[in-house]
Write an enzyme that holds these catalytic residues in place. Structure first.
Site, PDB file in Angstrom:
ATOM      1  N   HIS A 197       0.829  -1.208   0.000  1.00 49.14           N
ATOM      2  CA  HIS A 197       0.000   0.000   0.000  1.00 49.14           C
ATOM      3  C   HIS A 197       0.862   1.256   0.000  1.00 49.14           C
ATOM      4  CE1 HIS A 197      -3.259  -2.742   1.147  1.00 49.14           C
ATOM      5  NE2 HIS A 197      -4.079  -1.795   0.740  1.00 49.14           N
ATOM      6  N   LYS A 239      -0.900   4.928   4.736  1.00 50.13           N
ATOM      7  CA  LYS A 239      -1.842   4.000   5.370  1.00 50.13           C
ATOM      8  C   LYS A 239      -1.519   3.846   6.858  1.00 50.13           C
ATOM      9  CE  LYS A 239      -4.081  -0.441   4.706  1.00 50.13           C
ATOM     10  NZ  LYS A 239      -5.391   0.174   5.010  1.00 50.13           N
TER      11      LYS A 239
HETATM   12  N1  LIG Z   1     -12.787  -0.857   2.043  1.00 57.09           N
HETATM   13  C1  LIG Z   1     -12.098  -0.391   1.002  1.00 57.09           C
HETATM   14  O1  LIG Z   1     -12.262  -0.839  -0.135  1.00 57.09           O
HETATM   15  C2  LIG Z   1     -11.104   0.686   1.230  1.00 57.09           C
HETATM   16  C3  LIG Z   1     -10.858   1.101   2.486  1.00 57.09           C
HETATM   17  N2  LIG Z   1      -9.971   2.087   2.738  1.00 57.09           N
HETATM   18  C4  LIG Z   1      -9.905   2.508   4.115  1.00 57.09           C
HETATM   19  O2  LIG Z   1     -10.655   3.708   4.228  1.00 57.09           O
HETATM   20  C5  LIG Z   1     -10.086   4.537   5.233  1.00 57.09           C
HETATM   21  C6  LIG Z   1      -9.798   5.911   4.643  1.00 57.09           C
HETATM   22  O3  LIG Z   1      -8.786   5.780   3.688  1.00 57.09           O
HETATM   23  P1  LIG Z   1      -8.245   7.042   2.873  1.00 57.09           P
HETATM   24  O4  LIG Z   1      -9.376   7.758   2.234  1.00 57.09           O
HETATM   25  O5  LIG Z   1      -7.122   6.574   2.048  1.00 57.09           O
HETATM   26  O6  LIG Z   1      -7.677   7.940   4.081  1.00 57.09           O
HETATM   27  P2  LIG Z   1      -7.508   9.526   4.136  1.00 57.09           P
HETATM   28  O7  LIG Z   1      -6.501   9.786   5.206  1.00 57.09           O
HETATM   29  O8  LIG Z   1      -7.279  10.091   2.787  1.00 57.09           O
HETATM   30  O9  LIG Z   1      -8.953  10.008   4.635  1.00 57.09           O
HETATM   31  C7  LIG Z   1      -9.416   9.898   5.934  1.00 57.09           C
HETATM   32  C8  LIG Z   1     -10.256  11.122   6.205  1.00 57.09           C
HETATM   33  O10 LIG Z   1     -10.868  10.973   7.486  1.00 57.09           O
HETATM   34  C9  LIG Z   1     -10.991  12.267   8.012  1.00 57.09           C
HETATM   35  N3  LIG Z   1     -11.232  12.230   9.448  1.00 57.09           N
HETATM   36  C10 LIG Z   1     -10.339  12.054  10.456  1.00 57.09           C
HETATM   37  N4  LIG Z   1     -10.963  12.165  11.649  1.00 57.09           N
HETATM   38  C11 LIG Z   1     -12.268  12.405  11.374  1.00 57.09           C
HETATM   39  C12 LIG Z   1     -13.413  12.627  12.190  1.00 57.09           C
HETATM   40  N5  LIG Z   1     -13.336  12.624  13.526  1.00 57.09           N
HETATM   41  N6  LIG Z   1     -14.582  12.829  11.575  1.00 57.09           N
HETATM   42  C13 LIG Z   1     -14.679  12.832  10.233  1.00 57.09           C
HETATM   43  N7  LIG Z   1     -13.628  12.658   9.412  1.00 57.09           N
HETATM   44  C14 LIG Z   1     -12.441  12.436   9.978  1.00 57.09           C
HETATM   45  C15 LIG Z   1      -9.668  12.953   7.644  1.00 57.09           C
HETATM   46  O11 LIG Z   1      -9.810  14.371   7.681  1.00 57.09           O
HETATM   47  C16 LIG Z   1      -9.454  12.428   6.239  1.00 57.09           C
HETATM   48  O12 LIG Z   1      -9.965  13.332   5.287  1.00 57.09           O
HETATM   49  C17 LIG Z   1      -8.860   3.792   5.747  1.00 57.09           C
HETATM   50  O13 LIG Z   1      -9.206   3.071   6.900  1.00 57.09           O
HETATM   51  C18 LIG Z   1      -8.533   2.835   4.624  1.00 57.09           C
HETATM   52  O14 LIG Z   1      -7.870   1.686   5.075  1.00 57.09           O
HETATM   53  C19 LIG Z   1      -9.276   2.694   1.744  1.00 57.09           C
HETATM   54  C20 LIG Z   1      -9.442   2.293   0.448  1.00 57.09           C
HETATM   55  C21 LIG Z   1     -10.353   1.243   0.085  1.00 57.09           C
HETATM   56  O1  LIG Z   2      -5.828   2.153   2.973  1.00 59.56           O
HETATM   57  C1  LIG Z   2      -6.042   1.788   1.782  1.00 59.56           C
HETATM   58  O2  LIG Z   2      -5.659   2.438   0.820  1.00 59.56           O
HETATM   59  C2  LIG Z   2      -6.799   0.557   1.569  1.00 59.56           C
HETATM   60  N1  LIG Z   2      -7.324  -0.048   2.585  1.00 59.56           N
HETATM   61  C3  LIG Z   2      -8.084  -1.237   2.565  1.00 59.56           C
HETATM   62  C4  LIG Z   2      -7.381  -2.333   3.325  1.00 59.56           C
HETATM   63  O3  LIG Z   2      -6.824  -2.059   4.407  1.00 59.56           O
HETATM   64  O4  LIG Z   2      -7.385  -3.474   2.877  1.00 59.56           O
HETATM   65  C5  LIG Z   2      -8.523  -1.635   1.187  1.00 59.56           C
HETATM   66  C6  LIG Z   2      -7.540  -1.356   0.109  1.00 59.56           C
HETATM   67  O5  LIG Z   2      -6.528  -2.292   0.204  1.00 59.56           O
HETATM   68  C7  LIG Z   2      -7.013   0.066   0.192  1.00 59.56           C
END
Ligand SMILES: NC(=O)C1=CN([C@@H]2O[C@H](COP(=O)(O)OP(=O)(O)OC[C@H]3O[C@@H](n4cnc5c(N)ncnc54)[C@H](O)[C@@H]3O)[C@@H](O)[C@H]2O)C=CC1
Ligand SMILES: O=C(O)C1=N[C@H](C(=O)O)C[C@H](O)C1
Length: 265
Positions: free
Chosen positions: A154, A158
């Site tokens: 990743h 992350k």
């Molecule tokens: N399930 C999936 O397919 C995927 C899951 N993820 C997960 O999604 C999550 C977010 O990933 P990204 O967008 O890359 O992270 P990012 O760091 O770009 O976004 C996280 C956002 O949460 C906000 N945040 C922090 N505290 C907050 C609060 N108290 N209230 C509201 N917002 C708050 C931050 O300001 C930031 O904009 C991670 O846990 C990641 O692992 C990421 C990609 C795919």
């Molecule tokens: O943080 C990410 O970017 C992602 N998080 C998810 C995970 O922890 O598996 C999904 C995807 O891999 C991207």
């Protein structure tokens, strides 16, 4: 078509900003509000990069009370995501959670809360269809190959390791594979961590580098052969059809669904 009213937590994030676009582009979805940790009282359109006129809340309970949504999409951080998911259920809002980093205890607590409240929730460690197939194919392969290691890669922003996908893959493989301690029984790590993390004897290795998005290889070894099952996400749009499916599906379930493989046929 009945409108699904949605709140997005984390709208300025890499995933959250993509989810705002998805909701805006989907005819039966309405964005009611967003939850951020700052900008209370502003409109999302006041922020750079957005032209959507919905209120920003910093207090998620107040947001739920004032906007009365059907669904929360949470894309925040492991710590905040757990609090939001719990609060959504307590407020009668169905959570669709992409945020990773939840423990088994967290999942158990949330599952009990869905039963108590009688409303559904979906927690999906990965929304990309290819990643779900990678996990399913790995589970199939594990019936024939007992020796397996998971290498997930990743971007370096992350927060959680191993990734939610890596952990879910290990869980799915463990469900069909007899526990086996892999490698030499006397193997010794000269540098701590060299053999990666361990889940029921399965080794998980986490790579973090700038330039990467989300990638995973599941590597099986047998007599004179290896099998590699690999998935790559090259952008966050790759996750959005899964987010859409999860929002539509969460309206029809009344328990916790952990993983989109339980939704897709
Ligand atoms: N399930 C999936 O397919 C995927 C899951 N993820 C997960 O999604 C999550 C977010 O990933 P990204 O967008 O890359 O992270 P990012 O760091 O770009 O976004 C996280 C956002 O949460 C906000 N945040 C922090 N505290 C907050 C609060 N108290 N209230 C509201 N917002 C708050 C931050 O300001 C930031 O904009 C991670 O846990 C990641 O692992 C990421 C990609 C795919
Ligand atoms: O943080 C990410 O970017 C992602 N998080 C998810 C995970 O922890 O598996 C999904 C995807 O891999 C991207």
């Amino acid at each position: 078509m009945e409108q699904i009213k949605i709140v997005i937590a984390g709208p300025r994030g890499r995933m959250g900003s993509e989810a705002v676009k998805l909701v805006e582009q989907t005819t039966n979805f309405t964005l009611a509000a967003v939850v951020d940790h700052k900008y209370e009282g502003k409109s999302l359109k006041d922020l750079d990069g957005f032209d959507v006129d919905v209120p920003i809340y910093t207090d998620i309970d107040k947001c739920f009370f004032e906007t009365n949504p059907h669904v929360l999409i949470d894309l925040t951080t492991p710590e905040i995501g757990k609090i939001h998911t719990k609060k959504a259920l307590l407020n009668g809002v169905r959570p669709v959670v992409g945020t990773t980093g939840f423990s088994e205890e967290d999942l158990k607590e949330l599952q009990e809360l869905t039963v108590e409240k009688g409303i559904g929730a979906i927690i999906a460690p990965n929304f990309a269809i290819g990643a779900i197939l990678m996990m399913k194919f790995s589970q199939m392969a594990a019936k024939y190959f007992q020796d397996v290691e998971i290498i997930e890669q990743h971007h370096d922003q992350k927060l959680d390791a191993p990734s939610g996908t890596g952990l879910k893959t290990a869980e799915m493989i463990s469900a069909v594979r007899e526990t086996k301690q892999q490698g030499h029984p006397n193997e010794k790590e000269i540098l701590a961590g060299a053999r990666g993390a361990e889940y029921n004897g399965i080794r998980l290795h986490s790579v973090r580098l700038p330039g990467l998005i989300a990638h995973q290889e599941v590597l099986f070894g047998g007599d004179g052969q290896t099998l590699k099952i690999r998935h790559d996400s090259y952008n966050r749009a790759s996750f959005m059809s899964g987010v859409k499916l999860a929002v539509e599906s969460v309206m029809k379930v009344d328990l916790l669904v952990y993983g989109l493989e339980n939704i897709i046929e």
